[in-house]
Design a protein around this motif. Structure first.
Motif, PDB file in Angstrom:
ATOM      1  N   PHE A 131       3.093 -11.032   3.018  1.00 38.03           N
ATOM      2  CA  PHE A 131       1.618 -10.376   3.199  1.00 38.03           C
ATOM      3  C   PHE A 131       2.061  -8.886   2.771  1.00 38.03           C
ATOM      4  O   PHE A 131       1.521  -8.165   3.708  1.00 38.03           O
ATOM      5  N   PRO A 132       2.360  -8.699   1.695  1.00 38.48           N
ATOM      6  CA  PRO A 132       2.707  -7.489   1.096  1.00 38.48           C
ATOM      7  C   PRO A 132       1.242  -6.437   1.428  1.00 38.48           C
ATOM      8  O   PRO A 132       1.490  -5.123   1.818  1.00 38.48           O
ATOM      9  N   GLU A 133       0.053  -6.972   1.444  1.00 32.06           N
ATOM     10  CA  GLU A 133      -1.271  -6.307   1.270  1.00 32.06           C
ATOM     11  C   GLU A 133      -1.433  -5.679   2.804  1.00 32.06           C
ATOM     12  O   GLU A 133      -2.370  -4.760   3.006  1.00 32.06           O
ATOM     13  N   ARG A 134      -0.766  -6.175   3.608  1.00 37.02           N
ATOM     14  CA  ARG A 134      -0.693  -5.759   5.219  1.00 37.02           C
ATOM     15  C   ARG A 134       0.025  -4.600   5.504  1.00 37.02           C
ATOM     16  O   ARG A 134       0.254  -4.333   6.499  1.00 37.02           O
ATOM     17  N   ASP A 149      -6.544  -0.505   5.934  1.00 36.77           N
ATOM     18  CA  ASP A 149      -6.644  -1.724   6.437  1.00 36.77           C
ATOM     19  C   ASP A 149      -5.307  -2.364   6.313  1.00 36.77           C
ATOM     20  O   ASP A 149      -5.014  -3.414   5.516  1.00 36.77           O
ATOM     21  N   VAL A 150      -4.419  -1.833   6.994  1.00 36.24           N
ATOM     22  CA  VAL A 150      -2.927  -2.651   7.195  1.00 36.24           C
ATOM     23  C   VAL A 150      -2.821  -2.831   8.482  1.00 36.24           C
ATOM     24  O   VAL A 150      -3.238  -2.180   9.358  1.00 36.24           O
ATOM     25  N   ASP A 151      -1.558  -3.530   8.719  1.00 36.57           N
ATOM     26  CA  ASP A 151      -1.058  -3.839  10.065  1.00 36.57           C
ATOM     27  C   ASP A 151       0.138  -3.160  10.226  1.00 36.57           C
ATOM     28  O   ASP A 151       0.363  -2.684  11.477  1.00 36.57           O
ATOM     29  N   TYR A 152       1.092  -2.965   9.163  1.00 31.55           N
ATOM     30  CA  TYR A 152       2.455  -2.519   9.417  1.00 31.55           C
ATOM     31  C   TYR A 152       2.702  -1.240   8.574  1.00 31.55           C
ATOM     32  O   TYR A 152       1.954  -1.014   7.456  1.00 31.55           O
ATOM     33  N   VAL A 153       3.496  -0.418   9.129  1.00 31.39           N
ATOM     34  CA  VAL A 153       3.829   0.858   8.356  1.00 31.39           C
ATOM     35  C   VAL A 153       5.326   0.879   8.170  1.00 31.39           C
ATOM     36  O   VAL A 153       5.993   0.888   9.480  1.00 31.39           O
ATOM     37  N   LEU A 154       6.109   0.739   7.099  1.00 31.60           N
ATOM     38  CA  LEU A 154       7.360   0.651   7.042  1.00 31.60           C
ATOM     39  C   LEU A 154       7.977   2.135   6.625  1.00 31.60           C
ATOM     40  O   LEU A 154       7.253   3.018   5.712  1.00 31.60           O
ATOM     41  N   ILE A 187       2.100   7.065  13.920  1.00 33.42           N
ATOM     42  CA  ILE A 187       1.820   5.641  13.532  1.00 33.42           C
ATOM     43  C   ILE A 187       1.002   4.736  14.561  1.00 33.42           C
ATOM     44  O   ILE A 187       0.075   4.052  14.256  1.00 33.42           O
ATOM     45  N   ILE A 188       1.811   4.967  15.772  1.00 30.48           N
ATOM     46  CA  ILE A 188       1.128   3.912  16.967  1.00 30.48           C
ATOM     47  C   ILE A 188      -0.303   4.590  17.270  1.00 30.48           C
ATOM     48  O   ILE A 188      -1.293   3.760  17.442  1.00 30.48           O
ATOM     49  N   LYS A 189      -0.430   5.957  17.215  1.00 26.07           N
ATOM     50  CA  LYS A 189      -1.674   6.693  17.532  1.00 26.07           C
ATOM     51  C   LYS A 189      -2.957   6.040  16.606  1.00 26.07           C
ATOM     52  O   LYS A 189      -3.846   5.963  16.912  1.00 26.07           O
ATOM     53  N   ALA A 190      -2.327   5.850  15.461  1.00 24.65           N
ATOM     54  CA  ALA A 190      -3.182   5.427  14.395  1.00 24.65           C
ATOM     55  C   ALA A 190      -3.389   3.855  14.428  1.00 24.65           C
ATOM     56  O   ALA A 190      -4.288   3.387  13.645  1.00 24.65           O
ATOM     57  N   GLY A 191      -3.075   3.251  15.390  1.00 26.98           N
ATOM     58  CA  GLY A 191      -3.198   1.744  15.920  1.00 26.98           C
ATOM     59  C   GLY A 191      -2.585   0.950  14.661  1.00 26.98           C
ATOM     60  O   GLY A 191      -2.798  -0.342  14.602  1.00 26.98           O
ATOM     61  N   LYS A 192      -1.278   1.332  14.316  1.00 21.62           N
ATOM     62  CA  LYS A 192      -0.596   0.279  13.248  1.00 21.62           C
ATOM     63  C   LYS A 192       0.677   0.141  14.098  1.00 21.62           C
ATOM     64  O   LYS A 192       1.097   0.663  14.924  1.00 21.62           O
ATOM     65  N   THR A 193       1.440  -0.939  13.559  1.00 21.82           N
ATOM     66  CA  THR A 193       2.735  -1.193  14.011  1.00 21.82           C
ATOM     67  C   THR A 193       4.025  -0.657  13.237  1.00 21.82           C
ATOM     68  O   THR A 193       3.992  -1.171  11.870  1.00 21.82           O
ATOM     69  N   PRO A 194       4.680   0.095  13.755  1.00 18.96           N
ATOM     70  CA  PRO A 194       5.680   0.585  12.859  1.00 18.96           C
ATOM     71  C   PRO A 194       6.917  -0.517  12.599  1.00 18.96           C
ATOM     72  O   PRO A 194       7.375  -1.069  13.637  1.00 18.96           O
ATOM     73  N   ILE A 195       7.514  -0.532  11.386  1.00 17.15           N
ATOM     74  CA  ILE A 195       8.626  -1.174  11.250  1.00 17.15           C
ATOM     75  C   ILE A 195       9.828  -0.157  10.349  1.00 17.15           C
ATOM     76  O   ILE A 195       9.516   0.616   9.668  1.00 17.15           O
ATOM     77  N   ILE A 196      10.578  -0.009  11.363  1.00 10.26           N
ATOM     78  CA  ILE A 196      11.570   0.980  11.248  1.00 10.26           C
ATOM     79  C   ILE A 196      12.976   0.750  10.884  1.00 10.26           C
ATOM     80  O   ILE A 196      13.604  -0.185  11.076  1.00 10.26           O
ATOM     81  N   ASN A 238       0.783  -1.305   0.003  1.00  7.84           N
ATOM     82  CA  ASN A 238      -0.036   0.060  -0.084  1.00  7.84           C
ATOM     83  C   ASN A 238       1.072   1.362   0.123  1.00  7.84           C
ATOM     84  O   ASN A 238       2.053   1.266   0.592  1.00  7.84           O
ATOM     85  N   LEU A 239       0.337   2.511  -0.851  1.00 11.81           N
ATOM     86  CA  LEU A 239       0.957   3.615  -0.733  1.00 11.81           C
ATOM     87  C   LEU A 239       0.019   4.462  -0.459  1.00 11.81           C
ATOM     88  O   LEU A 239      -1.425   4.504  -0.389  1.00 11.81           O
ATOM     89  N   LEU A 240       0.266   5.575   0.108  1.00 13.19           N
ATOM     90  CA  LEU A 240      -0.466   6.955   0.378  1.00 13.19           C
ATOM     91  C   LEU A 240      -0.749   7.528  -0.914  1.00 13.19           C
ATOM     92  O   LEU A 240       0.012   7.776  -1.696  1.00 13.19           O
ATOM     93  N   PRO A 241      -2.061   7.843  -0.982  1.00 13.30           N
ATOM     94  CA  PRO A 241      -2.400   8.888  -2.193  1.00 13.30           C
ATOM     95  C   PRO A 241      -1.627  10.113  -1.893  1.00 13.30           C
ATOM     96  O   PRO A 241      -1.423  10.852  -0.854  1.00 13.30           O
TER      97      PRO A 241
END
Length: 340
Positions: A91-94, A47-52, A142-151, A31-34
């Protein structure tokens, strides 16, 4: 505070992605941001779990008298992860690839400093404090938005921003497990890559801190005495697991978990702890890549795992592919563990 964020877009994706007939690549499904969206709202609703995210800098390493080179790891990682396969195991769609924080101006300032001069070294450490603010704000978002950052670092100076941002978003101090040959609990002498955990601890953002695989010959007596006095810090040594074998990898992984599992916790992976990986302080004696992957998978599958930070790798022209693959394995191991 998001002025440093360079959003990863479709033109960036096409730069790195190598499409092949009869293959589905990871990068075709992420997923990418518009363009021009409200970043926080979009991350929250996606609808994702992770943010890179990438932190391409070596300012904290410079300020700690280390060998530079950690600023290129983000690009090295993208070249690799976008081109692994999309299949039933990945799981790239996540995953949302958000982008990176641009520290070019800060890096230019660092290039002009001579760290053998105390005043100039102090300046570099002030610049690290500025980097901290941007990192903690991004992780908070990212955490406030309920996602898991991968840094993807950068140096381990960014552990401070990761911990602070997470603690502020959760409104409580967090625990951390650090896969590392060193404590990075050096004194508060101005910010650098060797004291992120010290600052996070004294400022109340870090509760329990477990150092996994500490090299006995690297720890100063002062730090050893400090740690032994504090109930909130524990460690296992590399030598006890791999040399004297007075303990085992399996046992220490369980000890580490029991020390941190009661609260949301961050997973810090310092590539210095992996044998023969080109990093800020490359070690000829360290854990195998297999052990690093097992560690990431084990802690990644725990319910309270809140972020993953991979840092201190310093790719060179000759080994960039190897480092890109290593980091890709760790990212996909972490995602797979959590999602399954």
């Amino acid at each position: 505070m998001m002025d440093k964020l360079v959003v990863f877009d479709n033109s960036d994706l096409l730069k790195f992605l190598k499409i092949r007939p009869n293959e589905s690549k990871f990068g075709e499904y992420v997923n990418l941001l518009p363009p021009d969206c409200n970043i926080y709202e979009h991350i929250e609703n996606l609808d994702v779990d992770y943010v890179l995210v990438g932190l391409p800098e070596d300012i904290g390493v410079f300020a700690n008298h280390g060998t530079r080179g950690t600023s290129t790891t983000w690009e090295t990682t993208l070249k690799s992860i976008l081109n692994v396969q999309k299949n039933d195991f990945t799981f790239p769609e996540r995953l949302l690839i958000l982008g990176y924080l641009n520290f070019e101006k800060e890096l230019e300032k660092i290039n002009l400093l001579d760290r053998s001069i105390d005043k100039e070294l102090a300046k570099s450490r002030k610049i690290v404090s500025k980097v901290d603010k941007h990192v903690s704000h991004l992780i908070y978002t990212i955490i406030k938005a309920g996602k898991t950052p991968i840094i993807i670092g950068g140096g381990q100076n960014n552990s401070y921003g990761n911990i602070k941002g997470t603690a502020l978003a959760l409104n409580a101090p967090i625990n951390v497990i650090n896969f590392d040959s060193q404590t990075n609990f050096r004194s508060e002498e101005g910010r650098h890559s060797g004291n992120g955990f010290t600052y996070a601890f004294t400022e109340g953002f870090l509760k329990n801190y477990y150092i996994f695989g500490l090299h006995e010959s690297y720890i100063t007596n002062t730090i050893l005495k400090t740690i032994e006095k504090l109930n909130h810090i524990e460690y296992s040594s590399y030598e006890s697991m791999e040399i004297t074998q007075s303990s085992s990898f399996k046992k220490e992984i369980k000890n580490g978990l029991s020390f941190i599992e009661g609260k949301p916790f961050g997973i810090e992976i310092d590539c210095n702890a992996i044998e023969n990986i080109s990093s800020n302080t490359m070690s000829s004696s360290g854990f195998s890549i297999k052990k690093a992957r097992q560690f990431t998978h084990f802690f990644g599958k725990q319910e309270n795992a809140t972020y993953l930070h991979i840092c201190e790798a310093a790719p060179t022209e000759s080994n960039a592919d190897q480092i890109g693959k290593l980091i890709t394995y760790l990212i996909t191991d972490f995602m797979q563990a959590h999602l399954k």
